[in-house]
Design a protein around this motif. Structure first.
Motif, short mmCIF file in Angstrom:
data_model
loop_
_atom_site.label_atom_id
_atom_site.label_comp_id
_atom_site.label_asym_id
_atom_site.label_seq_id
_atom_site.Cartn_x
_atom_site.Cartn_y
_atom_site.Cartn_z
N GLU A 9 0.84 -1.19 0.00
CA GLU A 9 0.00 0.00 0.00
C GLU A 9 0.88 1.24 0.00
OE1 GLU A 9 -3.46 1.95 2.90
OE2 GLU A 9 -2.79 -0.13 3.19
N THR A 10 0.44 2.29 -0.68
CA THR A 10 1.20 3.55 -0.69
C THR A 10 0.54 4.54 0.28
OG1 THR A 10 -0.08 4.37 -2.58
CG2 THR A 10 2.01 3.26 -3.05
N VAL A 11 1.40 5.29 0.98
CA VAL A 11 0.93 6.30 1.93
C VAL A 11 1.86 7.51 1.83
CG1 VAL A 11 -0.04 4.62 3.56
CG2 VAL A 11 2.35 5.32 3.79
N ASP A 12 1.46 8.59 2.47
CA ASP A 12 2.29 9.80 2.53
C ASP A 12 2.84 9.93 3.95
OD1 ASP A 12 3.49 12.24 2.47
OD2 ASP A 12 1.73 13.36 1.81
N PHE A 13 4.11 9.52 4.13
CA PHE A 13 4.69 9.49 5.47
C PHE A 13 4.88 10.88 6.07
CE2 PHE A 13 6.14 5.23 4.03
CZ PHE A 13 5.59 4.49 5.06
N SER A 14 4.82 11.92 5.23
CA SER A 14 4.92 13.27 5.80
C SER A 14 3.70 13.60 6.65
CB SER A 14 5.09 14.31 4.68
OG SER A 14 3.94 14.37 3.88
#
Length: 435
Positions: free
Chosen positions: A158-163
């Protein structure tokens, strides 16, 4: 595990730019037991030596605390990292875990077979193993690495925005809760992520078992548990007389206080069992722990004999969150935590994978043992502690003991630990539906 790079003022840092990358590893085992033997030649667990070394390292820094961890979970998590490693980094992991004598790459099939064997039959017990990769949006990883992660570890990707660190922590923790029946919570926090995070690998293990021979709740009564520091705590002691696998062993010296007891109790289906190792009442567990070796685990399993035994076992719950970074470094896995790490097999063709390294490794484990999991109230049954004649061997676990949970078919160790102080569970607490 989580991959990170330095902060960039205007956009996500690119793996093409000179940078370092942090990798955070989350390992989440859970064991829930409703109490349930048999003698057989037990397969040798290839990671048994590594498991024991992990235990001794935790024991050396654990003081008088309980210990609970999952050797299999750590091995799986390291296997996930190893898939992306090359060169000295790869060799260091293989040597530390015990794969040096295997042909390169065979360990991945081994880990896959072990995990599949654990969860193959849920008619008797529930074993869930789940792996997931959370990737930073916009960063490309080696498609072959992702393919192998799915092949050997059935990893969800899964892709996420770690910021968005708070949102990501909440999202990953929700995934963990969902795969551990809500027993493992808040594994990671917003502080574990930032705009330099690139990848988080999460491994969750959940086990719920019922004893083959269950304890009768009406026989459970409040007893004193003698801690090794000389103090006592009140705990709920379960009791039964039944056929179990039992043995008395000696280390051949006075190191472990001479003779100690080993009791093996199977769960329904008999593929899984819990082994309890108990020193004599006057002998502290610390005197027994040094003799624990991988070969001895096998010796116990192969030499206990079926017989009638009187068992006194506390109803207990242990939970622990372990920072594995220092522990793994002490065991020889150091390279992955430095900028010298070579995790280039994870990166896309155009990326410099040598910028990746492991920034954090954590494990959180939970173990709860009850009579059967449905009824928690203590009844009026009496347990006679003093007898003029003892007809059968008696295992009185009213002082600290070592334990492990293993798969009898594969020999793999799902959980290992010790009980120094059983957490008192309220006798009026009926909330055992998850157990």
């Amino acid at each position: 595990m989580e991959i990170q790079v330095p902060k960039h003022p205007s956009r996500y840092p690119s793996l093409l730019e000179p940078s370092y990358v942090m990798l955070i590893l989350g390992v989440l085992p859970l064991l829930l037991l409703r109490l349930p033997c048999w003698a057989a030649d037990i397969p040798e667990d290839i990671t048994a030596e590594f498991s024991v070394r992990l235990y001794h390292q935790l024991q050396s820094t654990g003081g008088e605390d309980n210990i609970i961890f999952s050797p299999l979970s750590v091995a799986v998590a390291l296997g996930m990292v190893e898939l992306g490693a090359r060169g000295a980094t790869l060799n260091e992991i293989r040597q530390a875990v015990g794969y040096s004598h295997l042909r390169a790459g065979d360990e991945f099939s081994l880990l896959r077979n072990l995990t599949q064997a654990m969860s193959a039959d849920e008619t008797q017990n529930v074993v869930k193993l789940a792996n997931s990769l959370f990737l930073q949006t916009g960063v490309h990883f080696n498609p072959d690495f992702l393919k192998l992660m799915k092949k050997y570890f059935r990893a969800e990707i899964e892709t996420v925005d770690f910021s968005e660190s708070a949102a990501v922590a909440e999202h990953i923790n929700a995934w963990v809760e969902n795969h551990t029946e809500s027993k493992i919570r808040d594994l990671l926090s917003a502080d574990d992520f930032s705009s330099v995070t690139r990848l988080t690998l999460v491994n969750a293990i959940y086990f719920r078992g019922s004893w083959k021979n269950q304890f009768r709740p009406e026989n459970t009564r409040t007893f004193s548990f003698s801690k090794d520091d000389g103090s006592e705590v009140q705990t709920l002691m379960m009791y039964q007389q039944g056929d179990f696998y039992y043995g008395e062993f000696s280390d051949g010296s006075t190191e472990a206080g001479g003779v100690y007891q080993v009791l093996e109790m199977p769960y329904e289906g008999e593929d899984m069992s819990m082994m309890i190792v108990l020193p004599r009442q006057e002998v502290p567990l610390a005197a027994l722990e040094p003799i624990i070796k991988a070969q001895l685990l096998e010796e116990w399993a192969n030499n206990v004999k079926r017989q009638k035994v009187e068992v006194y076992l506390p109803r207990f719950k242990v939970e622990q969150r372990i920072d594995l970074r220092e522990t793994l470094q002490e065991l020889g896995i150091k390279n992955i935590f430095t900028k010298d790490a070579d995790l280039s097999a994870m990166a896309g063709e155009m990326a410099d994978g040598k910028d990746l390294f492991v920034g954090k490794a954590v494990q959180k484990a939970y173990l709860e043992v009850t009579e059967e999991g449905a009824e928690g109230a203590a009844g009026s049954g009496m347990i006679a502690l003093t007898r003029t004649l003892v007809l059968y061997p008696q295992v009185m676990a009213d002082h600290p003991f070592f334990f492990l949970i293993r798969n009898r078919k594969t020999g793999s160790i799902l959980f290992m630990g010790r009980v120094m102080n059983p957490e008192v569970i309220d006798s009026n607490d009926h909330d055992f539906d998850a157990v």
